[in-house]
Design an enzyme around this catalytic site. Structure first.
Site, short mmCIF file in Angstrom:
data_model
loop_
_atom_site.label_atom_id
_atom_site.label_comp_id
_atom_site.label_asym_id
_atom_site.label_seq_id
_atom_site.Cartn_x
_atom_site.Cartn_y
_atom_site.Cartn_z
N TYR A 171 -21.88 -7.04 -26.39
CA TYR A 171 -22.77 -7.82 -25.53
C TYR A 171 -23.11 -7.08 -24.23
O TYR A 171 -23.75 -7.64 -23.35
CB TYR A 171 -22.14 -9.17 -25.20
CG TYR A 171 -21.92 -10.05 -26.42
CD1 TYR A 171 -23.00 -10.63 -27.08
CD2 TYR A 171 -20.64 -10.27 -26.92
CE1 TYR A 171 -22.81 -11.43 -28.21
CE2 TYR A 171 -20.44 -11.07 -28.05
CZ TYR A 171 -21.53 -11.64 -28.69
OH TYR A 171 -21.34 -12.42 -29.79
N ASP A 226 -11.03 -12.33 -31.27
CA ASP A 226 -10.76 -11.25 -32.22
C ASP A 226 -10.05 -10.07 -31.58
O ASP A 226 -9.18 -9.46 -32.18
CB ASP A 226 -12.08 -10.75 -32.84
CG ASP A 226 -12.55 -11.67 -33.95
OD1 ASP A 226 -11.70 -12.07 -34.77
OD2 ASP A 226 -13.74 -12.00 -33.99
N HIS A 233 -21.68 -1.42 -32.25
CA HIS A 233 -22.20 -2.65 -32.84
C HIS A 233 -22.90 -3.55 -31.84
O HIS A 233 -22.68 -3.48 -30.64
CB HIS A 233 -21.08 -3.43 -33.52
CG HIS A 233 -20.13 -4.07 -32.54
ND1 HIS A 233 -19.23 -3.35 -31.80
CD2 HIS A 233 -19.95 -5.35 -32.20
CE1 HIS A 233 -18.54 -4.17 -31.04
NE2 HIS A 233 -18.96 -5.39 -31.24
N TYR A 254 -25.86 -18.04 -29.40
CA TYR A 254 -24.97 -18.67 -28.40
C TYR A 254 -24.61 -17.70 -27.30
O TYR A 254 -24.05 -18.10 -26.29
CB TYR A 254 -23.71 -19.21 -29.09
CG TYR A 254 -22.54 -18.25 -29.21
CD1 TYR A 254 -22.53 -17.23 -30.16
CD2 TYR A 254 -21.44 -18.37 -28.36
CE1 TYR A 254 -21.46 -16.37 -30.26
CE2 TYR A 254 -20.36 -17.50 -28.46
CZ TYR A 254 -20.37 -16.50 -29.41
OH TYR A 254 -19.32 -15.63 -29.50
N ARG A 255 -25.00 -16.43 -27.44
CA ARG A 255 -24.53 -15.40 -26.52
C ARG A 255 -25.37 -14.16 -26.77
O ARG A 255 -25.84 -13.97 -27.89
CB ARG A 255 -23.07 -15.12 -26.88
CG ARG A 255 -22.27 -14.30 -25.94
CD ARG A 255 -20.84 -14.37 -26.44
NE ARG A 255 -19.96 -13.53 -25.67
CZ ARG A 255 -18.68 -13.32 -25.97
NH1 ARG A 255 -18.16 -13.87 -27.03
NH2 ARG A 255 -17.93 -12.56 -25.22
#
Ligand code: ADP
Length: 558
Positions: free
Chosen positions: A106, A168, A418, A499-500
């Site tokens: 993110y 995670d 990623h 959501y993010r």
């Protein structure tokens, strides 16, 4: 001579003299040792999750220099944060707070506005202020990571009393992950729901406590600075206090810097058993989700289960080259073969049972007979799969023990990096099927293998699609970026929102939440301009641009 070197990138509309003046003043606040000017590219070459970058995105999808701070300032205590807010207002220089900066996928620690000054809150402000095992909560500062709190519970022999939830990856902070509304997998997996009480520095430098924290503790020593004053005994017990409930405006937001947060802990459940259920056919998805919904809403499934497509566990067990030497995308037959090779299904459901044996046995008998209706479903406990890394990792995470093994799947490709595409959907077979088909098709059209999981919160699913790309290959990065933009638009057209978001996609996603002529964004902007009139705190965060930024010049792509 200036004490600091010139930064590689200056804040917007700030010349080097003004920057140096700001940095010298910041050094008076935090001490010279707690300032790092980012002056040359060797300082933004870090790639290591545990020794993470504080200035750039280690998993950059755009050029590494796109999101980069000019300097990192490390406040030692709350009044330093307050002074830094006042200084930022005086100089009109944007600051970007983070806790541990491991928000990978993110944007990590990187700021949205290039040249912002990063506020590394976690470097010094990392105390566990309280762990209460009777009422089961903790109160922490920004630098407390999941590993830190876990170590504390273990060293003080407290896990016999309380467990925490972990996401995670355990290297991130409780505050950073919670503010971003991250998730974990125990019954306390909705981190935002499980926070209780914030202490926040507002953009003007003032300090508040939310909820019951606004009520002074009669025993508090009024001679102490407010941030040191003993807190109300109910602060971590009742979220709402009195009057408007303000906590929400500080999550995924640019309206405050959170310097303390309460977090609810689980009672040690008195027993634990993780499980894996494998389903052989791709088409089983519909049935699995239909079976899962009532079990989850009624709490027969006690935690947020993780329903993974085969390549998640495959990528954890090895790079792509372990399964194929071809560059061509894996087809259904090859995916079936990989599933067989790993003794897994095309869909794999990881969950856990909590409580004494008698409770677990009852719940398991319902879960087993429900999913047993799907032909070929197989049921496993950890002892059935001693060499299975995915199972071991989930077994650890699901009991609130942090790990970093989950990061392995980024090595699916060389120089693996990623992006997460994370839409929300109702828990129905039709929606899951439709979302899987759409995302898989678009992922493949852009030349990537599909790696994704559905996490069932309670009444909704977070679908986490992992776009693994090669960060050293410009073409791969470009494809990943085009793909995620395409996914955002295609999902919004179906009523699915994320959501993010990664920094590069915040504007795009905020734009999809457009009900009634962007009424919610207008409210967000009003709040932003009222609380932060000079727009110094995290401008652009989640697509909210203060009035002194010309939005049309800042939104991506520009
Ligand atoms: P993690 O804890 O996973 O390492 P980060 O520290 O990278 O997460 O934080 C993720 C994002 O959350 C930051 O980029 C910032 O926008 C926001 N954030 C994190 N900590 C704070 C904080 N203490 N106050 C305000 N915003 C924060």
């Amino acid at each position: 001579m200036e004490e600091f070197r010139d930064p590689f990138v200056l804040p917007p509309s700030v010349d080097r003299e003004k920057f140096h003046e700001f940095i010298s003043r910041a050094a008076q606040v935090v001490g010279i040792m707690n300032i790092m000017v980012i002056s040359d590219p060797s300082q933004f070459s870090k790639q290591d999750y545990m020794d993470s970058s504080k200035s750039h995105d280690m998993f950059h999808v755009l050029e590494k220099e796109e999101f980069l701070s000019s300097a990192v300032v490390m406040p030692r205590q709350v009044p330093d944060v307050q002074d830094m807010m006042r200084l930022a207002n005086e100089f009109e220089i944007p600051v970007w707070p983070f806790s541990t900066g491991r928000n990978i996928g993110y944007g990590g620690a990187a700021p949205r506005v290039r040249g912002s000054v990063a506020l590394d809150l976690g470097r010094h402000m990392n105390r566990i202020l309280e762990v209460n095992t009777d009422a089961a909560y903790a109160l922490v500062e920004p630098g407390v990571s999941y590993f830190d709190l876990h170590d504390y519970l273990v060293k003080n022999n407290l896990r016999k009393d309380v467990w925490m939830d972990v996401p995670d990856l355990g290297g991130g902070s409780l505050i950073g992950n919670t503010l971003e509304r991250g998730i974990g997998y125990t019954p306390y997996g909705d981190h935002w729901m499980m926070h209780c009480g914030l202490e926040v520095v507002l953009p003007d430098g003032s300090l508040i406590r939310t909820g019951m924290g606004a009520l002074p503790n009669p025993q508090a020593d009024k001679n102490k600075s407010p941030h040191e004053q003993e807190w109300n005994k109910s602060w971590q017990l009742f979220n709402y206090g009195f009057g408007p409930y303000n906590d929400g405006i500080f999550s995924q937001s640019s309206l405050g810097v959170v310097v303390k947060m309460g977090v609810s802990l689980m009672m040690n459940p008195g027993g634990f058993q993780s499980y894996l259920i494998t389903f052989p056919r791709n088409e089983d998805l519909h049935k699995i989700v239909e079976i899962m919904r009532p079990l989850r809403i009624s709490l027969v499934i006690q935690n947020a289960p993780k329903l993974e497509s085969i390549l998640v566990a495959a990528a954890l067990a090895g790079p792509r080259t372990k399964y194929t030497s071809s560059e061509k995308l894996l087809d259904d037959q090859e995916l079936d073969n990989i599933a067989e090779q790993l003794n897994l299904g095309r869909w794999n459901l990881y969950g856990a049972l909590y409580g004494p044996q008698v409770v677990r046995d009852s719940l398991w008998s319902v879960i087993k007979s429900s999913f047993g209706n799907i032909p070929g479903a197989k049921f496993f406990f950890l002892e059935d799969r001693p060499d299975d890394l995915a199972m071991q990792t989930r077994n650890t995470t699901f009991q609130g023990i942090p790990t970093i093994s989950e990061l392995e799947w980024v090595n699916w490709l060389p120089n693996g990096s990623h992006l997460f595409f994370s839409p929300i959907a109702p828990v129905t077979g039709d929606e899951a099927q439709a979302q899987y088909q759409l995302t898989r098709q678009l992922v493949q059209e852009h030349g990537f293998d599909f790696i994704g999981s559905f996490l069932v919160g309670l009444r909704e699913m977070h679908h986490i699609v992992c776009i693994v790309f090669d960060r050293k290959d410009d073409e791969s990065r470009r494809r990943a970026y085009t793909l995620i933009k395409t996914l955002i638009a295609a999902a919004a057209a179906r009523g699915w929102g994320e959501y993010r978001a990664h920094l590069a996609l915040m504007d795009e996603i905020a734009g999809t939440y457009s009900f009634n002529d962007n009424a919610q964004m207008k409210l967000n902007e009003k709040l932003k301009n009222a609380l932060d009139p000079k727009g110094i705190l995290a401008p652009g965060k989640n697509g909210v641009w203060p009035a002194n930024y010309k939005k049309e010049e800042w939104v991506m792509p520009h």
